[in-house]
Design a protein around this motif. Structure first.
Motif, PDB file in Angstrom:
ATOM      1  N   PHE A 219       0.746  -1.337   0.136  1.00 46.01           N
ATOM      2  CA  PHE A 219      -0.101   0.013  -0.057  1.00 46.01           C
ATOM      3  C   PHE A 219       1.017   1.267  -0.205  1.00 46.01           C
ATOM      4  CE2 PHE A 219      -1.570   3.178   2.744  1.00 46.01           C
ATOM      5  CZ  PHE A 219      -2.599   3.800   2.242  1.00 46.01           C
ATOM      6  N   VAL A 220       2.185   1.186   0.670  1.00 49.38           N
ATOM      7  CA  VAL A 220       2.662   2.388   0.951  1.00 49.38           C
ATOM      8  C   VAL A 220       3.655   2.532  -0.471  1.00 49.38           C
ATOM      9  CG1 VAL A 220       4.887   3.395   1.928  1.00 49.38           C
ATOM     10  CG2 VAL A 220       3.117   2.177   3.253  1.00 49.38           C
ATOM     11  N   VAL A 221       4.070   1.682  -0.953  1.00 52.86           N
ATOM     12  CA  VAL A 221       4.519   1.519  -2.308  1.00 52.86           C
ATOM     13  C   VAL A 221       3.687   2.171  -3.443  1.00 52.86           C
ATOM     14  CG1 VAL A 221       5.882   0.245  -4.230  1.00 52.86           C
ATOM     15  CG2 VAL A 221       6.204  -0.187  -1.748  1.00 52.86           C
ATOM     16  N   GLY A 222       2.658   1.561  -3.470  1.00 54.74           N
ATOM     17  CA  GLY A 222       1.531   2.360  -4.480  1.00 54.74           C
ATOM     18  C   GLY A 222       1.254   3.780  -4.260  1.00 54.74           C
ATOM     19  N   LEU A 223       1.130   4.001  -2.851  1.00 57.96           N
ATOM     20  CA  LEU A 223       0.770   5.414  -2.541  1.00 57.96           C
ATOM     21  C   LEU A 223       1.841   6.385  -3.092  1.00 57.96           C
ATOM     22  CD1 LEU A 223      -0.912   7.657  -1.244  1.00 57.96           C
ATOM     23  CD2 LEU A 223       0.319   6.922   1.021  1.00 57.96           C
ATOM     24  N   LEU A 224       3.221   5.852  -2.685  1.00 59.53           N
ATOM     25  CA  LEU A 224       4.308   6.830  -3.076  1.00 59.53           C
ATOM     26  C   LEU A 224       4.427   6.918  -4.610  1.00 59.53           C
ATOM     27  CD1 LEU A 224       7.142   5.637  -0.696  1.00 59.53           C
ATOM     28  CD2 LEU A 224       5.639   7.845  -0.525  1.00 59.53           C
ATOM     29  N   ASN A 225       3.911   5.834  -5.462  1.00 62.82           N
ATOM     30  CA  ASN A 225       4.178   5.753  -6.994  1.00 62.82           C
ATOM     31  C   ASN A 225       2.970   6.778  -7.492  1.00 62.82           C
ATOM     32  OD1 ASN A 225       6.267   4.095  -6.854  1.00 62.82           O
ATOM     33  ND2 ASN A 225       5.050   2.287  -7.342  1.00 62.82           N
ATOM     34  N   THR A 226       1.939   6.935  -6.773  1.00 64.19           N
ATOM     35  CA  THR A 226       1.017   7.553  -7.170  1.00 64.19           C
ATOM     36  C   THR A 226       1.346   9.076  -7.056  1.00 64.19           C
ATOM     37  OG1 THR A 226      -0.954   6.007  -6.912  1.00 64.19           O
ATOM     38  CG2 THR A 226      -1.522   8.125  -6.688  1.00 64.19           C
ATOM     39  N   LEU A 227       1.615   9.351  -5.608  1.00 68.77           N
ATOM     40  CA  LEU A 227       2.059  10.715  -5.547  1.00 68.77           C
ATOM     41  C   LEU A 227       3.232  11.247  -6.435  1.00 68.77           C
ATOM     42  CD1 LEU A 227       2.115  10.784  -1.491  1.00 68.77           C
ATOM     43  CD2 LEU A 227       0.417  11.590  -3.171  1.00 68.77           C
ATOM     44  N   LEU A 228       4.266  10.207  -6.769  1.00 70.36           N
ATOM     45  CA  LEU A 228       5.320  10.794  -7.562  1.00 70.36           C
ATOM     46  C   LEU A 228       4.710  11.210  -8.968  1.00 70.36           C
ATOM     47  CD1 LEU A 228       8.376  10.587  -8.457  1.00 70.36           C
ATOM     48  CD2 LEU A 228       7.924   8.394  -9.088  1.00 70.36           C
TER      49      LEU A 228
ATOM     50  N   TYR B  65       1.738   0.324 -14.810  1.00 72.23           N
ATOM     51  CA  TYR B  65       2.604   1.247 -13.865  1.00 72.23           C
ATOM     52  C   TYR B  65       2.212   0.899 -12.374  1.00 72.23           C
ATOM     53  CZ  TYR B  65       4.423   5.241 -11.382  1.00 72.23           C
ATOM     54  OH  TYR B  65       5.170   6.120 -10.497  1.00 72.23           O
ATOM     55  N   PRO B  66       2.667   0.550 -11.575  1.00 77.86           N
ATOM     56  CA  PRO B  66       2.367   0.035 -10.049  1.00 77.86           C
ATOM     57  C   PRO B  66       1.962   1.223  -9.358  1.00 77.86           C
ATOM     58  CG  PRO B  66       4.681   0.151 -10.242  1.00 77.86           C
ATOM     59  CD  PRO B  66       4.377   0.490 -11.601  1.00 77.86           C
ATOM     60  N   ASP B  67       0.822   1.812  -9.340  1.00 75.64           N
ATOM     61  CA  ASP B  67       0.208   2.802  -8.661  1.00 75.64           C
ATOM     62  C   ASP B  67      -0.812   2.206  -7.752  1.00 75.64           C
ATOM     63  OD1 ASP B  67      -2.004   2.230 -10.439  1.00 75.64           O
ATOM     64  OD2 ASP B  67      -2.663   4.191 -10.397  1.00 75.64           O
ATOM     65  N   MET B  68      -1.697   3.159  -6.934  1.00 74.84           N
ATOM     66  CA  MET B  68      -2.588   2.410  -6.214  1.00 74.84           C
ATOM     67  C   MET B  68      -3.556   1.634  -6.503  1.00 74.84           C
ATOM     68  SD  MET B  68      -2.390   3.259  -2.816  1.00 74.84           S
ATOM     69  CE  MET B  68      -4.102   3.140  -2.462  1.00 74.84           C
ATOM     70  N   VAL B  69      -3.967   2.149  -7.663  1.00 75.43           N
ATOM     71  CA  VAL B  69      -5.121   1.256  -8.429  1.00 75.43           C
ATOM     72  C   VAL B  69      -4.632   0.033  -8.959  1.00 75.43           C
ATOM     73  CG1 VAL B  69      -6.991   1.074 -10.199  1.00 75.43           C
ATOM     74  CG2 VAL B  69      -6.338   3.470  -8.909  1.00 75.43           C
ATOM     75  N   SER B  70      -3.503  -0.020  -9.625  1.00 78.09           N
ATOM     76  CA  SER B  70      -2.959  -1.143 -10.026  1.00 78.09           C
ATOM     77  C   SER B  70      -2.523  -2.358  -9.060  1.00 78.09           C
ATOM     78  CB  SER B  70      -1.709  -0.829 -10.842  1.00 78.09           C
ATOM     79  OG  SER B  70      -1.175  -1.970 -11.408  1.00 78.09           O
ATOM     80  N   LEU B  71      -1.824  -1.663  -7.998  1.00 74.48           N
ATOM     81  CA  LEU B  71      -1.270  -2.668  -6.744  1.00 74.48           C
ATOM     82  C   LEU B  71      -2.569  -3.183  -5.973  1.00 74.48           C
ATOM     83  CD1 LEU B  71       2.224  -1.298  -5.838  1.00 74.48           C
ATOM     84  CD2 LEU B  71       1.792  -3.095  -7.380  1.00 74.48           C
ATOM     85  N   PHE B  72      -3.107  -2.025  -5.431  1.00 79.27           N
ATOM     86  CA  PHE B  72      -3.917  -2.342  -4.139  1.00 79.27           C
ATOM     87  C   PHE B  72      -5.242  -2.768  -4.628  1.00 79.27           C
ATOM     88  CE2 PHE B  72      -5.471  -1.623  -0.061  1.00 79.27           C
ATOM     89  CZ  PHE B  72      -4.459  -2.376   0.769  1.00 79.27           C
TER      90      PHE B  72
ATOM     91  N   ILE C 137     -10.852  -1.417  -1.981  1.00 79.17           N
ATOM     92  CA  ILE C 137     -11.423  -0.368  -2.666  1.00 79.17           C
ATOM     93  C   ILE C 137     -11.925   0.744  -1.781  1.00 79.17           C
ATOM     94  CG2 ILE C 137     -13.600   0.222  -4.049  1.00 79.17           C
ATOM     95  CD1 ILE C 137     -11.763  -1.641  -5.313  1.00 79.17           C
ATOM     96  N   ALA C 138     -12.326   0.241  -0.707  1.00 78.41           N
ATOM     97  CA  ALA C 138     -12.423   1.588   0.344  1.00 78.41           C
ATOM     98  C   ALA C 138     -11.131   2.430   0.601  1.00 78.41           C
ATOM     99  CB  ALA C 138     -12.916   0.880   1.767  1.00 78.41           C
ATOM    100  N   ILE C 139     -10.131   1.558   0.681  1.00 79.65           N
ATOM    101  CA  ILE C 139      -8.764   2.298   1.227  1.00 79.65           C
ATOM    102  C   ILE C 139      -8.134   3.024  -0.220  1.00 79.65           C
ATOM    103  CG2 ILE C 139      -6.307   1.693   1.502  1.00 79.65           C
ATOM    104  CD1 ILE C 139      -7.154  -0.350   3.427  1.00 79.65           C
TER     105      ILE C 139
END
Length: 393
Positions: free
Chosen positions: A84-93, A341-348, A363-365
């Protein structure tokens, strides 16, 4: 002739409009609550029948899959919480990169659209009318499949001074490693900024009192360059660089910008910059032309007029629609799942959901993260908008 009973102050009968209004609202709340309870009960029952446990305990379980890009250390045995943290950081990036690039390109195009140069004006118009009318997903596919995937392989990669290597595996660049002089380097930069801010304030007060203009930026630039260099010379290097090198069939070392990140950044930046350009143009045109004439009559050069007179007044018109475009960038970043691309949607909301079956939780997260990011951007832009707003007295 109708005879209506007069309404009394303490009348609680159905003929009282206030009583009816409250009654309708209570009934509406009961209906909504009933529907919500039914849906929750139905969901819990279906999950129980399928043997799916609810809750967020799955975040502590091992993920067991790799991620091609991660801004923090990650291995296959790490937990779903770290995913989750990895996906969040990739999305923010990708969101931050697109906001910066789209703002820069859009500002330039907005000014070019108003230029007296015929060729520059027509080229900017062509750019805007072309890219804002092509769906962003198609632009992502174009940059990814038609451009980046057709680059040469690692052995034939484009080489720049044996430091940067561009191939269909991505752009490999040197990776910074923290050295022993990092604290002194940061302290030197902070000192340079503080001294520059104080000097700027002093020169501003001097200009107000005497009318004499003193330029601050040459001295500030020297401070920002010389103080960090002196700190590294005395305390050691602040950074060491891990340079990528070709080993076998791919590069090792350094840092890689994967093609998926590049394609997504290019597509969303180009797409959104076309809208931002029109926002900039509209904001500048909203400033009365008398402001231009007044500045010209005082002999103020056009660049100074634009920077000191026109843009500050146009910002109050630019900021609200610009905020919407920044929010669109964050939301459109979810299209990254289309190219992997490993963002929040793709990963989580993709891989983790398929492995755990925790559809509601994942989905809620994911929805909550996008909501928080969007509300944060709106808050910051609204604060800035209030600071630059013109106050009429």
């Amino acid at each position: 002739m109708s005879h209506r009973r007069p309404l009394l102050k303490g009348d609680i009968s159905f003929s009282n409009p206030a009583v009816r209004a409250w009654l309708y609202q209570i009934i509406a709340v009961i209906i909504v609550a009933g529907i919500a309870i039914y849906l929750i009960h139905n969901t819990v029952t279906n999950l129980s029948n399928r043997g799916i446990t609810s809750g967020f305990a799955f975040l502590d379980r091992s993920a067991g899959f790799g991620i091609v890009q991660h801004l923090i250390d990650y291995e296959q045995g790490d937990t779903y919480g770290r995913v989750f943290v990895v996906g969040l950081l990739n999305t923010l990036l990708v969101s931050a990169l697109c906001i910066v690039f789209a703002s820069f390109i859009g500002f330039f195009l907005g000014l070019a659209r108003l230029s007296d140069n015929w060729l520059l004006r027509k080229l900017s118009t062509f750019y805007i009318e072309t890219f804002r009318n092509i769906p962003p997903l198609l632009q992502i596919f174009f940059w990814y499949f038609a451009v980046l995937r057709n680059l040469p392989g690692p052995r034939q990669a484009v080489n720049a001074f044996d430091l940067l290597f561009l191939s269909n595996r991505g752009l490999y660049i040197p990776s910074p490693q923290i050295g022993e002089g990092i604290l002194a380097f940061i302290a030197a930069i902070a000192a340079a900024l503080i001294i520059s801010a104080g000097l700027f304030r002093y020169n501003k007060m001097h200009q107000i009192k005497t009318g004499q203009l003193r330029r601050t930026w040459p001295f500030a630039l020297c401070l920002l360059i010389l103080l960090p260099i002196a700190a590294q010379w005395v305390f050691g290097a602040a950074l060491h660089w891990d340079v990528p090198a070709l080993r076998g069939f791919n590069f090792r070392g350094g840092m890689v910008l994967i093609p998926e990140l590049a394609a997504l950044t290019l597509a969303l930046s180009v797409y959104t910059s076309a809208f931002i350009a029109e926002i900039i143009r509209a904001g500048i045109q909203s400033v009365p032309y008398g402001q231009h004439e007044a500045a010209r009559s005082l002999g103020i050069p056009n660049p100074v007029t634009l920077r000191q007179v026109i843009i500050p007044q146009a910002m109050r018109v630019i900021i609200p629609p610009l905020t919407s475009q920044y929010l669109n960038i964050v939301k459109n970043s979810s299209l990254a799942a289309a190219i992997g691309y490993p963002d929040m949607v793709s990963l989580f909301a993709g891989t983790v959901l398929n492995q755990t079956g925790q559809a509601i939780e994942t989905i809620a997260i994911t929805m909550s993260v996008y909501l928080i990011i969007s509300l944060t951007i709106s808050l910051l832009m609204n604060i800035y908008n209030r600071r630059i707003a013109l106050i009429e007295r």
